[in-house]
Design an enzyme around this catalytic site. Structure first.
Site, PDB file in Angstrom:
ATOM      1  N   ARG A 175       0.845  -1.217   0.000  1.00 48.47           N
ATOM      2  CA  ARG A 175       0.000   0.000   0.000  1.00 48.47           C
ATOM      3  C   ARG A 175       0.875   1.261   0.000  1.00 48.47           C
ATOM      4  O   ARG A 175       0.580   2.229   0.700  1.00 48.47           O
ATOM      5  CB  ARG A 175      -0.928   0.034   1.221  1.00 48.47           C
ATOM      6  CG  ARG A 175      -1.971  -1.049   1.246  1.00 48.47           C
ATOM      7  CD  ARG A 175      -2.974  -0.882   0.098  1.00 48.47           C
ATOM      8  NE  ARG A 175      -4.124  -1.742   0.309  1.00 48.47           N
ATOM      9  CZ  ARG A 175      -4.150  -3.036   0.021  1.00 48.47           C
ATOM     10  NH1 ARG A 175      -3.103  -3.610  -0.528  1.00 48.47           N
ATOM     11  NH2 ARG A 175      -5.243  -3.748   0.246  1.00 48.47           N
ATOM     12  N   SER A 250     -10.727  -0.582   3.666  1.00 51.64           N
ATOM     13  CA  SER A 250      -9.910  -0.779   4.870  1.00 51.64           C
ATOM     14  C   SER A 250      -9.481   0.586   5.397  1.00 51.64           C
ATOM     15  O   SER A 250      -8.885   1.366   4.653  1.00 51.64           O
ATOM     16  CB  SER A 250      -8.645  -1.569   4.547  1.00 51.64           C
ATOM     17  OG  SER A 250      -8.952  -2.818   4.003  1.00 51.64           O
ATOM     18  N   GLU A 346      -4.767   3.703   6.486  1.00 52.62           N
ATOM     19  CA  GLU A 346      -4.509   3.469   5.069  1.00 52.62           C
ATOM     20  C   GLU A 346      -5.193   4.580   4.273  1.00 52.62           C
ATOM     21  O   GLU A 346      -4.757   4.975   3.203  1.00 52.62           O
ATOM     22  CB  GLU A 346      -5.094   2.106   4.679  1.00 52.62           C
ATOM     23  CG  GLU A 346      -4.572   1.558   3.385  1.00 52.62           C
ATOM     24  CD  GLU A 346      -5.657   1.081   2.468  1.00 52.62           C
ATOM     25  OE1 GLU A 346      -5.685   1.553   1.313  1.00 52.62           O
ATOM     26  OE2 GLU A 346      -6.478   0.245   2.887  1.00 52.62           O
TER      27      GLU A 346
HETATM   28  N1  EPU Z   1     -10.551 -10.848  10.209  1.00 52.67           N
HETATM   29  C1  EPU Z   1     -11.183 -10.969  11.422  1.00 52.67           C
HETATM   30  N2  EPU Z   1     -12.140 -10.054  11.739  1.00 52.67           N
HETATM   31  C2  EPU Z   1     -12.489  -9.036  10.912  1.00 52.67           C
HETATM   32  C3  EPU Z   1     -11.831  -8.916   9.675  1.00 52.67           C
HETATM   33  C4  EPU Z   1     -10.847  -9.835   9.335  1.00 52.67           C
HETATM   34  O1  EPU Z   1     -10.900 -11.884  12.200  1.00 52.67           O
HETATM   35  O2  EPU Z   1     -13.381  -8.273  11.281  1.00 52.67           O
HETATM   36  C5  EPU Z   1      -9.559 -11.877   9.811  1.00 52.67           C
HETATM   37  C6  EPU Z   1     -10.119 -12.772   8.695  1.00 52.67           C
HETATM   38  O3  EPU Z   1     -10.853 -13.845   9.229  1.00 52.67           O
HETATM   39  C7  EPU Z   1      -8.880 -13.244   7.995  1.00 52.67           C
HETATM   40  C8  EPU Z   1      -7.937 -12.065   8.138  1.00 52.67           C
HETATM   41  O4  EPU Z   1      -8.429 -11.271   9.224  1.00 52.67           O
HETATM   42  O5  EPU Z   1      -8.308 -14.350   8.667  1.00 52.67           O
HETATM   43  C9  EPU Z   1      -7.825 -11.241   6.861  1.00 52.67           C
HETATM   44  O6  EPU Z   1      -9.114 -10.735   6.511  1.00 52.67           O
HETATM   45  P1  EPU Z   1      -9.506 -10.399   4.986  1.00 52.67           P
HETATM   46  O7  EPU Z   1      -9.235 -11.567   4.108  1.00 52.67           O
HETATM   47  O8  EPU Z   1     -10.882  -9.845   4.996  1.00 52.67           O
HETATM   48  O9  EPU Z   1      -8.450  -9.313   4.546  1.00 52.67           O
HETATM   49  P2  EPU Z   1      -7.826  -8.022   5.272  1.00 52.67           P
HETATM   50  O10 EPU Z   1      -6.397  -8.331   5.592  1.00 52.67           O
HETATM   51  O11 EPU Z   1      -8.689  -7.565   6.396  1.00 52.67           O
HETATM   52  C10 EPU Z   1      -6.892  -7.020   3.071  1.00 52.67           C
HETATM   53  C11 EPU Z   1      -6.909  -5.704   2.383  1.00 52.67           C
HETATM   54  C12 EPU Z   1      -8.239  -5.499   1.651  1.00 52.67           C
HETATM   55  C13 EPU Z   1      -8.409  -6.633   0.666  1.00 52.67           C
HETATM   56  C14 EPU Z   1      -8.376  -7.973   1.428  1.00 52.67           C
HETATM   57  C15 EPU Z   1      -8.422  -9.167   0.521  1.00 52.67           C
HETATM   58  C16 EPU Z   1      -5.465  -4.224   3.671  1.00 52.67           C
HETATM   59  C17 EPU Z   1      -5.384  -3.054   4.600  1.00 52.67           C
HETATM   60  N3  EPU Z   1      -6.690  -4.629   3.332  1.00 52.67           N
HETATM   61  O12 EPU Z   1      -7.880  -6.957   4.091  1.00 52.67           O
HETATM   62  O13 EPU Z   1      -8.161  -4.289   0.925  1.00 52.67           O
HETATM   63  O14 EPU Z   1      -9.643  -6.536  -0.028  1.00 52.67           O
HETATM   64  O15 EPU Z   1      -7.117  -8.070   2.163  1.00 52.67           O
HETATM   65  O16 EPU Z   1      -7.215  -9.328  -0.126  1.00 52.67           O
HETATM   66  O17 EPU Z   1      -4.411  -4.753   3.267  1.00 52.67           O
HETATM   67  C18 EPU Z   1      -8.617  -1.958   1.039  1.00 52.67           C
HETATM   68  O18 EPU Z   1      -7.412  -1.791   0.918  1.00 52.67           O
HETATM   69  O19 EPU Z   1      -9.429  -0.990   1.132  1.00 52.67           O
HETATM   70  C19 EPU Z   1      -9.132  -3.321   1.097  1.00 52.67           C
HETATM   71  C20 EPU Z   1     -10.417  -3.582   1.290  1.00 52.67           C
END
Ligand code: EPU
Length: 351
Positions: A175, A250, A346
């Site tokens: 990012r 995010s 972010e």
């Molecule tokens: N999780 C939780 N609780 C929550 C949210 C997530 O326990 O409320 C856990 C999930 O179960 C999973 C892990 O955290 O084990 C990762 O969650 P998720 O796959 O939803 O991805 P993220 O790391 O929260 C990132 C990006 C997103 C992108 C997703 C999918 C960042 C800051 N965010 O989110 O990007 O869509 O991966 O690749 O890196 C954005 O940048 O605006 C965005 C939405």
């Protein structure tokens, strides 16, 4: 296949006291002292001739999907609406596509998938514009923009000159890019060139939730259309549509910490999700930390944390930029207290 816009010859219109409420996906009430929308590089050159960039450099707005705006901006706001997309080169295996910075990112992804051009299908439904994509090196479901990025053209507001930046010069990170650091606030992306596959597509399906989705739907040999459809379905189930509930995706980055910070968390929660990084570093999902700190689905006044993804801050209606900021700072303080980890926004907080 070519539908690049003809250079607009009209003069860009500068408007005063312009309402930005519908120009940011958090739906925050905000007014700009001066506002101008540009639809061509020609417009930028004309603004330079008029000394528009002389006093205060404007804040550049794309799709408004990654910004937190305060109620009044005394710096000018420039909306980048440079459109067009076309194939500029191809060989047997690859195709090079060029898109105007103001194009909607998801529309570009859909268009690529329709032509069976591979490489950006995992990045479906990311809100925002093509020009914003390299600035924060957008990423999702195992793919980051830098993997398909060839070059971009930018306009330097200080000199009024156009320059090309190749991938190595953009200094991409998680990012992150040179446009968020040394060049922050000084340049405007005008167009972006991506290299996509025409044959031998590289299917990236190992991201856990994507892999689970494909398995549940008995898709054993996914093609790029399957990946696109799966990503769209997963995102729709987890992330709120700004048309229904104001949000900016995010809100925080996933923190990267040294392993010793993870150890005590692992002792308490053996199921904490994390990703190994280079050296002794690990990345922990901020959404998980925020949920465990008790914030998932919690509402304070007009602002809340989304019920299906704690990393997303939502405007339940009527929230101000100040309220969203305060909510974010409460979450940050809470995660710091519980886990000793500093969350970094972010979203671009425009002062
Ligand atoms: N999780 C939780 N609780 C929550 C949210 C997530 O326990 O409320 C856990 C999930 O179960 C999973 C892990 O955290 O084990 C990762 O969650 P998720 O796959 O939803 O991805 P993220 O790391 O929260 C990132 C990006 C997103 C992108 C997703 C999918 C960042 C800051 N965010 O989110 O990007 O869509 O991966 O690749 O890196 C954005 O940048 O605006 C965005 C939405």
């Amino acid at each position: 296949m070519t539908h690049f816009s003809v250079k607009s010859s009209s003069h860009p219109q500068i408007k005063q006291n312009f309402d930005l409420t519908s120009f940011n996906t958090l739906g925050l009430p905000s007014k700009a002292a001066r506002f101008v929308e540009v639809s061509s590089t020609d417009h930028l050159l004309k603004l330079h001739e008029q000394a528009f960039f002389k006093e205060k450099l404007p804040f550049v707005l794309g799709g408004g999907s990654n910004v937190l705006l305060k109620d009044y901006l005394d710096i000018p706001v420039l909306k980048n609406s440079i459109s067009g997309k076309k194939v500029i080169k191809q060989d047997e295996n690859f195709v090079w596509i060029e898109a105007g910075a103001g194009e909607n990112w998801h529309k570009l992804v859909s268009w690529a998938v329709e032509q069976d051009f591979g490489g950006i299908e995992n990045l479906a439904l990311i809100p925002g514009t093509v020009g914003a994509a390299p600035i924060q090196n957008i990423g999702a479901y195992g793919v980051e923009l830098e993997q398909v990025f060839e070059s971009l053209e930018l306009f330097d507001m200080r000199t009024g000159k156009l320059h090309t930046y190749r991938r190595e010069e953009c200094e991409f990170g998680y990012r992150d890019s040179i446009f968020k650091r040394e060049l922050k606030g000084q340049v405007i992306v005008t167009k972006v060139v991506l290299t996509l596959t025409k044959t031998n597509h590289i299917i990236q399906s190992s991201y856990r939730s994507l892999n689970d989705y494909l398995r549940e739907h008995n898709i054993t040999q996914p093609v790029i259309r399957d990946i696109f459809d799966a990503v769209v379905a997963i995102r729709r189930s987890k992330l709120p549509d700004p048309a229904d509930l104001g949000n900016a995706g995010s809100f925080f980055k996933n923190p990267v910490v040294v392993r010793s910070v993870l150890e005590p968390i692992l002792r308490e929660y053996c199921d904490v999700p994390y990703y190994e990084m280079e050296g002794e570093l690990v990345k922990i999902p901020a959404g998980w930390l925020i949920e465990k700190a008790g914030w998932k689905g919690r509402r304070v006044g007009n602002v809340g944390t989304y019920e299906n993804q704690a990393l997303v801050i939502v405007n339940h209606g009527g929230a101000t930029g100040e309220e969203v900021y305060e909510h974010a700072m409460r979450i940050k303080a809470s995660v710091k207290k519980v886990f000793g980890i500093d969350l970094v926004p972010e979203v671009n907080i425009v002062q």
